[in-house]
Design an enzyme around this catalytic site. Sequence first.
Site, mmCIF file in Angstrom:
data_model
loop_
_atom_site.group_PDB
_atom_site.id
_atom_site.type_symbol
_atom_site.label_atom_id
_atom_site.label_comp_id
_atom_site.label_asym_id
_atom_site.label_seq_id
_atom_site.Cartn_x
_atom_site.Cartn_y
_atom_site.Cartn_z
ATOM 1 N N GLY A 46 0.334 -1.299 0.304
ATOM 2 C CA GLY A 46 0.153 0.209 0.032
ATOM 3 C C GLY A 46 1.127 0.955 -0.179
ATOM 4 C CD GLN A 51 3.503 5.284 2.710
ATOM 5 O OE1 GLN A 51 2.126 4.990 2.579
ATOM 6 N NE2 GLN A 51 4.387 4.643 3.158
ATOM 7 C CB CYS A 88 5.837 1.427 6.753
ATOM 8 S SG CYS A 88 4.970 3.116 6.383
ATOM 9 C CG LEU A 89 6.741 0.898 0.591
ATOM 10 C CD1 LEU A 89 5.986 1.505 -0.540
ATOM 11 C CD2 LEU A 89 7.894 0.081 0.205
ATOM 12 C CG HIS A 130 0.588 0.676 7.216
ATOM 13 N ND1 HIS A 130 1.100 0.207 8.148
ATOM 14 C CD2 HIS A 130 0.670 1.362 6.522
ATOM 15 C CE1 HIS A 130 2.584 0.956 7.807
ATOM 16 N NE2 HIS A 130 1.857 1.801 7.076
ATOM 17 C CD GLU A 131 -1.287 2.473 2.758
ATOM 18 O OE1 GLU A 131 -0.525 3.172 2.856
ATOM 19 O OE2 GLU A 131 -0.350 1.435 3.141
ATOM 20 C CG HIS A 134 0.549 6.091 5.441
ATOM 21 N ND1 HIS A 134 1.429 6.855 6.663
ATOM 22 C CD2 HIS A 134 0.784 5.467 5.370
ATOM 23 C CE1 HIS A 134 3.023 5.898 6.891
ATOM 24 N NE2 HIS A 134 2.123 4.911 5.798
HETATM 25 ZN ZN LIG Z 1 2.800 2.984 5.564
#
Ligand SMILES: [Zn+2]
Length: 181
Positions: A46, A51, A88-89, A130-131, A134
Amino acid sequence: MPIQPIRIFGDPVLRASARPVTTFDKELRTLVKDLTDTMLDAPGAGLAAPQLGVSLRVFAYNVDGVVGHLINPDLSLTDEEQDGPEGCLSLPGLRFDTKRAYGVVAKGFNMHGDPVTIEGTELLARCIQHETDHLDGIIFIDRLDREQRKAALKAIRDAEWGQGLVPTVRISPHSTFGSAR
Ligand SMILES: [Zn+2]
């Protein structure tokens, strides 16, 4: 260039509350394409607009071979929980067990402004939570228990990308895993 650089933990945009989308225009469709292309290239499960440095309530997901996106998400969570590894990226290389609701019903819109509902359990539910976090400036390490959080903060300080960072965590005031606003 559809693949964009991913903002790393410590960038203030990741701690900001993202604004709801009000205009479903070409610019928004470009954002969804950039999110999707960058997520698939990473690869990741995701990616949320903050981000990429864009403070709008949009994310893309890629779970079990299904690629999609959601705009202005509104979540209903199951009482039942799950616990498992999450990453997480924006925190490359870190993975920690994170408690989440087992299932989610996410209502929102697609890039054309049509209402959509996504129902998921397990990994998809984890990804959507999770997204959506963000979009509220919440990062998964905020949700770790005390011991895991200590380990995560140490891992950040030790990470090559974490040099010079003074990591902070936010304690969510919500018992509903942050979906309540
Ligand atoms: Zn993340």
